[in-house]
Write a protein that holds these residues in place. Sequence first.
Motif, mmCIF file in Angstrom:
data_model
loop_
_atom_site.group_PDB
_atom_site.id
_atom_site.type_symbol
_atom_site.label_atom_id
_atom_site.label_comp_id
_atom_site.label_asym_id
_atom_site.label_seq_id
_atom_site.Cartn_x
_atom_site.Cartn_y
_atom_site.Cartn_z
ATOM 1 N N GLY A 136 1.253 -1.051 -0.114
ATOM 2 C CA GLY A 136 -0.179 0.228 -0.116
ATOM 3 C C GLY A 136 0.739 1.600 -0.031
ATOM 4 N N VAL A 137 0.123 2.227 -0.487
ATOM 5 C CA VAL A 137 0.515 4.118 -0.511
ATOM 6 C C VAL A 137 1.479 3.601 1.298
ATOM 7 C CG1 VAL A 137 0.644 6.107 -0.506
ATOM 8 C CG2 VAL A 137 -0.540 4.492 -2.531
ATOM 9 N N PRO A 138 2.856 3.954 1.852
ATOM 10 C CA PRO A 138 3.288 4.602 2.960
ATOM 11 C C PRO A 138 2.516 5.305 3.598
ATOM 12 C CG PRO A 138 4.936 3.279 1.762
ATOM 13 C CD PRO A 138 3.666 4.301 0.309
ATOM 14 N N GLY A 139 1.981 5.125 4.812
ATOM 15 C CA GLY A 139 1.565 6.575 5.218
ATOM 16 C C GLY A 139 2.846 7.145 6.309
ATOM 17 N N ASN A 140 3.776 6.331 6.914
ATOM 18 C CA ASN A 140 4.505 6.727 8.139
ATOM 19 C C ASN A 140 5.398 8.034 7.670
ATOM 20 O OD1 ASN A 140 4.169 4.712 10.088
ATOM 21 N ND2 ASN A 140 6.601 4.686 10.444
ATOM 22 N N VAL A 141 5.526 8.279 6.368
ATOM 23 C CA VAL A 141 6.565 9.766 6.689
ATOM 24 C C VAL A 141 5.322 10.945 6.783
ATOM 25 C CG1 VAL A 141 7.765 11.300 5.198
ATOM 26 C CG2 VAL A 141 8.193 8.832 5.485
ATOM 27 N N ALA A 142 3.489 11.025 5.846
ATOM 28 C CA ALA A 142 2.763 10.874 6.409
ATOM 29 C C ALA A 142 2.742 11.356 7.259
ATOM 30 C CB ALA A 142 1.180 10.991 5.064
ATOM 31 N N GLY A 143 2.595 10.922 8.358
ATOM 32 C CA GLY A 143 1.665 10.610 9.607
ATOM 33 C C GLY A 143 2.688 10.968 10.598
ATOM 34 N N LEU A 144 3.728 10.641 11.145
ATOM 35 C CA LEU A 144 5.179 11.352 11.476
ATOM 36 C C LEU A 144 5.221 12.931 11.611
ATOM 37 C CD1 LEU A 144 7.292 8.383 11.832
ATOM 38 C CD2 LEU A 144 5.664 9.347 12.947
ATOM 39 N N LEU A 145 5.212 12.969 10.426
ATOM 40 C CA LEU A 145 5.342 14.231 10.019
ATOM 41 C C LEU A 145 4.201 15.793 10.718
ATOM 42 C CD1 LEU A 145 7.412 14.264 6.386
ATOM 43 C CD2 LEU A 145 8.283 14.813 9.200
ATOM 44 N N ALA A 146 3.127 15.523 10.056
ATOM 45 C CA ALA A 146 1.732 16.176 9.899
ATOM 46 C C ALA A 146 1.754 16.030 11.250
ATOM 47 C CB ALA A 146 0.922 14.946 9.558
ATOM 48 N N ALA A 147 1.976 14.372 12.717
ATOM 49 C CA ALA A 147 1.812 15.076 14.072
ATOM 50 C C ALA A 147 2.557 16.032 14.640
ATOM 51 C CB ALA A 147 2.289 13.817 14.573
ATOM 52 N N HIS A 148 3.971 15.821 13.825
ATOM 53 C CA HIS A 148 5.331 16.970 14.257
ATOM 54 C C HIS A 148 5.085 18.373 13.680
ATOM 55 C CE1 HIS A 148 9.194 18.985 12.919
ATOM 56 N NE2 HIS A 148 9.691 18.733 14.855
ATOM 57 N N GLU A 149 4.213 18.408 13.136
ATOM 58 C CA GLU A 149 3.667 19.827 12.211
ATOM 59 C C GLU A 149 3.376 20.692 12.952
ATOM 60 O OE1 GLU A 149 2.611 22.233 7.981
ATOM 61 O OE2 GLU A 149 2.717 19.915 7.992
ATOM 62 N N ARG A 150 2.178 19.712 13.386
ATOM 63 C CA ARG A 150 1.156 20.504 13.989
ATOM 64 C C ARG A 150 0.991 20.325 15.690
ATOM 65 N NH1 ARG A 150 -4.139 18.296 12.209
ATOM 66 N NH2 ARG A 150 -3.854 20.011 11.271
ATOM 67 N N PHE A 151 1.653 20.051 15.797
ATOM 68 C CA PHE A 151 2.192 19.556 17.695
ATOM 69 C C PHE A 151 3.784 19.729 18.483
ATOM 70 C CE2 PHE A 151 -1.328 16.925 17.837
ATOM 71 C CZ PHE A 151 -2.599 17.982 17.645
ATOM 72 N N GLY A 152 4.525 19.489 16.916
ATOM 73 C CA GLY A 152 6.022 19.665 17.857
ATOM 74 C C GLY A 152 6.558 20.779 17.732
ATOM 75 N N VAL A 153 7.395 20.863 18.708
ATOM 76 C CA VAL A 153 8.051 22.360 18.978
ATOM 77 C C VAL A 153 9.384 22.587 18.856
ATOM 78 C CG1 VAL A 153 6.743 22.889 21.586
ATOM 79 C CG2 VAL A 153 8.674 21.705 21.639
ATOM 80 N N LEU A 154 10.810 21.712 18.429
ATOM 81 C CA LEU A 154 11.763 21.454 18.018
ATOM 82 C C LEU A 154 11.807 21.784 15.794
ATOM 83 C CD1 LEU A 154 13.669 19.212 19.948
ATOM 84 C CD2 LEU A 154 12.953 21.394 20.282
ATOM 85 N N THR A 155 12.809 21.640 15.820
ATOM 86 C CA THR A 155 12.702 21.175 14.125
ATOM 87 C C THR A 155 12.674 19.903 14.057
ATOM 88 O OG1 THR A 155 14.890 21.658 13.538
ATOM 89 C CG2 THR A 155 13.588 23.821 14.037
ATOM 90 N N ARG A 156 11.869 20.178 12.506
ATOM 91 C CA ARG A 156 12.234 18.815 12.038
ATOM 92 C C ARG A 156 13.323 18.218 11.598
ATOM 93 N NH1 ARG A 156 9.158 20.304 7.739
ATOM 94 N NH2 ARG A 156 11.726 20.249 5.698
ATOM 95 N N GLN A 157 14.278 18.589 11.313
ATOM 96 C CA GLN A 157 15.989 18.562 11.241
ATOM 97 C C GLN A 157 16.712 17.605 12.844
ATOM 98 O OE1 GLN A 157 14.881 21.881 10.045
ATOM 99 N NE2 GLN A 157 14.896 20.962 7.482
ATOM 100 N N GLN A 158 15.842 18.755 13.660
ATOM 101 C CA GLN A 158 16.023 18.103 15.123
ATOM 102 C C GLN A 158 15.718 16.833 15.078
ATOM 103 O OE1 GLN A 158 15.126 22.020 17.405
ATOM 104 N NE2 GLN A 158 17.110 21.784 18.773
ATOM 105 N N VAL A 159 14.383 16.572 14.887
ATOM 106 C CA VAL A 159 14.249 15.354 15.459
ATOM 107 C C VAL A 159 14.488 14.028 14.794
ATOM 108 C CG1 VAL A 159 11.877 16.669 16.600
ATOM 109 C CG2 VAL A 159 11.800 14.940 14.117
#
Length: 614
Positions: A136-159
């Motif tokens: 199936g079309v993988p969902g992990n990248v979309a899901g992890l980044l969506a959660a981080h973009e909405r609620f994370g406080v550090l940068t994507r590069q940091q995590v």
Amino acid sequence: MKAGLVVGGIVLLASCASGVGIARTGPPDVGRRVVAEHAAIATADAHASEAGLHILRAGGNAVDAAVAAAFAIGVVEPQMSGVGGSGAMTIWRQDVRRADYLDFYAAQNADTWRAAFAAGRVPDGDGGPADLRVVGVPGNVAGLLAAHERFGVLTRQQVMAPAIQLAEDGFPVSQVLAEFIISSREKLSRFEASMRLMYPGGEPLAPGQRLRNPELAATLRRISERGAAGFYEGETARALIAALNAGANPATATDLTGYTVQWERPLCSYYRGRVLLSAPPPQSGSQVLHTLELIEPHDMAALGLPTRSAEAFDIMASALRVGIADNRVNGDPNWQPVPAAGIVSQGFAMERGTLVGAATVPDSVPQADATAHDADDVPPQCVPFEPYGTTPVITSRTGGAGNGATGSARAGATRSNRMVERAASPVPGTSTDDLAETTHISVVDADGNAVSLTQTNSTVFGSGASIGGFFLNDSGFRFTPQNIDLPSRTPWITRRTTIAPTLVLHGGVIVMVVGAPGGGLIPTSMVQAIVYALDYGMDPLDAIRMPRLFPSPDTRRVQIETGFAPAVLEGASEKGWTPVSLAPGYARIYMVMRRGGRWIAVADPRHNGEARGY
């Protein structure tokens, strides 16, 4: 002997290796249990736990840490999950006292499955050396980044930095990974890139041998730099589409860019005065909550441990059995009616409770229809959890309106183009779903925020195919021919799963974060760990060490891990159960629990995971 809690005449030892009924072997497990003042994390691998701890110490919140650990564990546990897989997470935000649920499971193109069934078989890899129609079309990248973009406080590069470093520098192969590499040789041998990665020079990676994965490091770096576009577009996307097309999967670039995650509200119920938040359909939080409601009327602590009391054994086994049977209706509410609110309602639990602890075991337990209970009153403590934004929330496709936080929580407006083909419910010992492999992450931060995250390749190494240093899922391996004639407006199909990332609150704060991998054994294992921790007051590590039992709705057979007293098994047999030995190993629990003003994070000794905290 150390003093301990007396339950039903049995002394429970929190730290003694000879504790009654506790499956202890060998010396204490280093890293399995950590006590922390501020924040804690438990995962299936020490490297992932270290990645999460690093982010927590750097000022990241629970979402930052969970996302960092999820990317990292995809590097060190490539057989279980990774960017080619999918998953879901339950999130608690303490500042606003709000729960959110994010579903990022993989999806298949329905036309692929129509063609497969028209050919008279399910595409399970037997159609050629590289049949990838199960991917199936993988969902992990979309899901992890969506959660981080909405609620994370550090940068994507940091995590993402810890995962990139692990892939670049390498890590010593664990015994578990080495064993899976050998046992999966037939699957991996169908794909040259997979063999190069896991069998360098023609020999399987050995325990302790360093695995460096520069291709995966490059893949992760593109995601770090470009976000989701670094995966669903560009170099990685082209390689992914080419591999799928070569394997008879007609996926297109539009399929990748069109994939969307699903923000929902979790199912909500209560147990012993605590609020439980878990995964809505097509995941299996309803089974966990329903089973606990079936157990709640019984004073388990007074009866004694199921390993030492035939009555407690009977209650636990029969409740789990009913829970499995009633979860068979599970699926995507956008495709089929799923009365999730009814399943987790008190009324339905009362109706089905007559089968729990009845002292006489019926030959089988049929599934019951919970639709009539779909409009039952919502427990008062669940009311504050509102649907995300203005997205309408439904309890089923039967026309009922959203019913507090107990609704099925599938957001119809955002998933009108996503359908599911329902597979049969996994039954321990009889279903290939029992062999599915997954991973789980439980984390809390210093502010009381929490994440329970489960992600998976579906089965070990997924489809067996790898590109860009990661393995592609086989999320369609359990589809069946039923209801395959989908409307033409729905190009996608997704399947039900047994994952159930769960949070427990008391007094408006998190007291437990729990989840597990293990296919069809996930919900039943989670229920037992929760009961041992809450009803019997066990230390979290002792709770997950306890020998487990696994019944089936279709037979009186009940599989048991080592540790049940012979007299209990005799009593269970007299009630009608047929105990059958089962070697421990599946459904490892990863839990963080609040005790005495501190966090206790534990990793199941059935696997090689570890916990961390500060």
